[in-house]
Write a protein that holds these residues in place. Structure first.
Motif, PDB file in Angstrom:
ATOM      1  N   ALA A 149      -1.827   7.398  -0.091  1.00  0.00           N
ATOM      2  CA  ALA A 149      -2.613   6.541   0.796  1.00  0.00           C
ATOM      3  C   ALA A 149      -2.193   6.690   2.246  1.00  0.00           C
ATOM      4  O   ALA A 149      -1.011   6.772   2.549  1.00  0.00           O
ATOM      5  CB  ALA A 149      -2.470   5.086   0.367  1.00  0.00           C
TER       6      ALA A 149
ATOM      7  N   VAL B 236      -9.437  -0.152  -5.657  1.00  0.00           N
ATOM      8  CA  VAL B 236      -9.011   1.217  -5.972  1.00  0.00           C
ATOM      9  C   VAL B 236      -8.033   1.192  -7.141  1.00  0.00           C
ATOM     10  O   VAL B 236      -8.148   1.979  -8.081  1.00  0.00           O
ATOM     11  CB  VAL B 236      -8.349   1.889  -4.738  1.00  0.00           C
ATOM     12  CG1 VAL B 236      -7.783   3.249  -5.090  1.00  0.00           C
ATOM     13  CG2 VAL B 236      -9.349   1.988  -3.598  1.00  0.00           C
TER      14      VAL B 236
ATOM     15  N   THR C  98      -7.216   0.710   2.977  1.00  0.00           N
ATOM     16  CA  THR C  98      -8.370   0.773   2.073  1.00  0.00           C
ATOM     17  C   THR C  98      -8.099   1.693   0.880  1.00  0.00           C
ATOM     18  O   THR C  98      -8.688   1.521  -0.176  1.00  0.00           O
ATOM     19  CB  THR C  98      -9.636   1.279   2.801  1.00  0.00           C
ATOM     20  OG1 THR C  98      -9.395   2.608   3.286  1.00  0.00           O
ATOM     21  CG2 THR C  98     -10.017   0.356   3.955  1.00  0.00           C
ATOM     22  N   GLU C  99      -7.198   2.654   1.045  1.00  0.00           N
ATOM     23  CA  GLU C  99      -6.895   3.594  -0.046  1.00  0.00           C
ATOM     24  C   GLU C  99      -5.963   3.003  -1.097  1.00  0.00           C
ATOM     25  O   GLU C  99      -5.744   3.611  -2.132  1.00  0.00           O
ATOM     26  CB  GLU C  99      -6.300   4.891   0.521  1.00  0.00           C
ATOM     27  CG  GLU C  99      -7.300   5.657   1.373  1.00  0.00           C
ATOM     28  CD  GLU C  99      -6.697   6.862   2.043  1.00  0.00           C
ATOM     29  OE1 GLU C  99      -5.469   6.867   2.306  1.00  0.00           O
ATOM     30  OE2 GLU C  99      -7.446   7.809   2.305  1.00  0.00           O
TER      31      GLU C  99
END
Length: 139
Positions: free
Chosen positions: A123, A133, A127-128
């Motif tokens: 990441a 996720v 957001t990752e």
């Protein structure tokens, strides 16, 4: 033993705390930091079992690299409780280039020290490693 690629050693505590997380579920997550002066990976923070994913995400520094392990509990479609151990290589775009290189070159060797990793994430921004996720990768 130092990592040939980056010269980083892994502190014994890293493996011991990981074994506690995996076998005894003593921790929800572990954040690891490379101490460049000592040339080794150290435990930076331990998350209590009651802590949430948001607590974990808040511990990842905005402009520094880290390794992290998170024990994620979830329910399958059949309503069966399951757990997956995630290894997260956190390398934000705003981190120093030298730091990103050291973390990248040490990652595979460090990850091998932690026997029981089920899912790996790389990441570069929050957001990752969002909860959505994590959920999608866990199934």
């Amino acid at each position: 033993m130092a990592n040939a690629a980056s010269g980083m050693a892994v502190h014994d505590d890293c493996k011991l705390k990981f074994m506690d997380l995996k076998a005894k579920r003593t921790f929800r997550f572990i954040i690891y930091k490379i101490e460049e002066k000592q040339k080794q990976v150290m435990v930076e923070k331990l998350g209590e079992p009651a802590e949430t994913y948001d607590d974990f995400a808040a511990c990842l520094p905005a402009d520094e690299c880290r390794y992290a392990v998170f024990d994620f509990d979830f329910m399958t479609a059949e309503n069966v409780p399951k757990s997956r151990i995630f290894f997260i290589a956190w390398s934000p775009d705003t981190a120093r280039v030298r730091s990103k290189m050291i973390y990248a070159s040490s990652k595979d060797r460090f990850k091998r020290e932690l026997d029981g990793i089920q899912i790996e994430l790389q990441a570069t921004d929050p957001t990752e490693v969002g909860l959505d996720v994590i959920r999608s990768r866990a199934n």
